[in-house]
Design a protein around this motif. Sequence first.
Motif, PDB file in Angstrom:
ATOM      1  N   LEU A 197      37.522  49.511 -33.886  1.00 60.24           N
ATOM      2  CA  LEU A 197      38.334  50.461 -34.633  1.00 60.24           C
ATOM      3  C   LEU A 197      37.497  51.221 -35.663  1.00 60.24           C
ATOM      4  O   LEU A 197      37.677  52.429 -35.859  1.00 60.24           O
TER       5      LEU A 197
ATOM      6  N   LEU B  48      48.110  55.620 -37.604  1.00 55.84           N
ATOM      7  CA  LEU B  48      46.885  55.456 -36.834  1.00 55.84           C
ATOM      8  C   LEU B  48      46.773  56.564 -35.792  1.00 55.84           C
ATOM      9  O   LEU B  48      47.784  57.059 -35.288  1.00 55.84           O
TER      10      LEU B  48
ATOM     11  N   GLU C   7      43.044  54.957 -31.922  1.00 51.24           N
ATOM     12  CA  GLU C   7      43.182  53.645 -32.553  1.00 51.24           C
ATOM     13  C   GLU C   7      44.351  52.873 -31.946  1.00 51.24           C
ATOM     14  O   GLU C   7      44.259  51.651 -31.744  1.00 51.24           O
ATOM     15  N   GLN C   8      45.436  53.570 -31.641  1.00 46.92           N
ATOM     16  CA  GLN C   8      46.571  52.907 -31.009  1.00 46.92           C
ATOM     17  C   GLN C   8      46.186  52.352 -29.637  1.00 46.92           C
ATOM     18  O   GLN C   8      46.539  51.211 -29.295  1.00 46.92           O
TER      19      GLN C   8
ATOM     20  N   LYS D 177      45.391  49.067 -42.423  1.00 45.71           N
ATOM     21  CA  LYS D 177      44.178  49.872 -42.498  1.00 45.71           C
ATOM     22  C   LYS D 177      44.064  50.468 -43.894  1.00 45.71           C
ATOM     23  O   LYS D 177      44.991  51.097 -44.385  1.00 45.71           O
TER      24      LYS D 177
ATOM     25  N   HIS E 252      47.576  52.207 -44.351  1.00 45.89           N
ATOM     26  CA  HIS E 252      48.364  52.507 -43.152  1.00 45.89           C
ATOM     27  C   HIS E 252      48.651  51.201 -42.419  1.00 45.89           C
ATOM     28  O   HIS E 252      47.814  50.282 -42.411  1.00 45.89           O
TER      29      HIS E 252
ATOM     30  N   TRP F  85      40.150  46.405 -42.492  1.00 43.06           N
ATOM     31  CA  TRP F  85      41.300  46.071 -41.654  1.00 43.06           C
ATOM     32  C   TRP F  85      41.741  44.660 -42.007  1.00 43.06           C
ATOM     33  O   TRP F  85      40.934  43.741 -42.042  1.00 43.06           O
TER      34      TRP F  85
END
Length: 337
Positions: free
Chosen positions: A139, A112, A116-117, A171, A91, A152
Motif C-alpha cells: 500500500l 482510499l 489501494e482498494q 490510513k 482515512h 497504516w
Amino acid sequence: VEGRFTTGILVAAFGTASVISIPLMWIFLKIAYILIDNQEESARSRADSERQRDILSGLLDASLVMQQKEDLVELLEATIQHLQHLFRQHHFALLVYGRRRNVVRHLVAPGLSEAEQRTLLLHSHLLLTGHPEQLFEQLNALSTPADASLRWTLFPLWNRMDRIIGHMVVKGGDLPQESHKAVELFRDQLAAGVENHLLRMELTQLANTDGLTGIFNRSHFQNTLEAHQDAKRQTPAMDFSLLMIDINGLKPANDGHGHLTGDQLIIRVAQLLKAACRSEDIVCRIGGDEFAILCPASRQEQADRLAERIREQVGERPLKLKDGQLLPISLSIGAAC
C-alpha cells in the motif's frame, strides 16, 4: 555611600532601585508564568473534555445507526462517516469477511484510492495470516510521492466466538494513545453490530429459499443483485460475476417420464450447482428451469472457470431413473463480470 558628588548619588540610586526592582520583577514574572500555565492547562482540559464528549456522542450516534440500519453496507458507511468526522487527518477502510475468511464479502473505503482498494481485496489474506506489514508495504508503494509520515493501523473485528469477522484499516499518521482507545471503542461496537447483521442476514436467507430445491429464490436473487450493483457503484474495486443457467430438455423429460422426473432433474441440477460453487457464491432458482449464480469478489476468468467446472460435473453425473435408465443433463450457461 553616596558622597557629595552627583555621580555617586546616581550610582547609589540605580543600585538601590535595581536591588528592589529585580526581586519584584522576578516575582511578577513568576506569577505571570503560573497564570499562563494555568490558562493553557485549562484550555487543554476543556479541549480534552470536548473531545471526549464528541467521542461519546459519536459512539451514541453510531449505536443508534446500528439499530436503525437494516443494510450492512449502509451500517459500515455510517460508521466510517462518524470516524472521519472525529479523526479528520485519517482515512478508514472496513472489510467484512464471509464464511470463508479469505473472501471479502464487503469493503467500504471511501478515503482510499481504487488501486489501494484492489490491493486490500487481493491481499486481504495477509491480514488473516498475521502478516499485515507485507500488505502495508504494498500500500505504501502506491503513494506517490511516498509520505514518510504515512502509517497504516489495523484493528481486527471479533465476534462472540473470538473469530475474526472483519478488519478496520486506518490510513494516516500515528494515532495518539487517546485516539487509539477511541477507535478501539468504535471497533468493538461495530463488531457487535456487524455480527448481529450477519445473523439477521442468515435468518432472512432461510426465508428466501426455493421450496423445491432448497436454494435461494428469485426474490432473493433480485435483492442480492441490486445490493452488489450498489456496492460496485460505491466501491469500483468490488467486482462480482454472474452466471445465468438454463436446463436443456426439461419439457421432453416431463412429457416422456412425468413431472416427478422433471422435478428430480431440477433438484439434481441445483445440487450440482451448489457442489461446484464456493460457499460465498449465491445459487438461485429464478424460473422453472432457470438458475442464476452470483459470485462475489470474482472476475471474468473465475466465472469462466466456474462455468467449465459445472459443465464437467454435469456431464459426469446423469440422472438415474427408477427403471435404471440414465437421463443425461444438458445446460446452457452464460457468464459475465
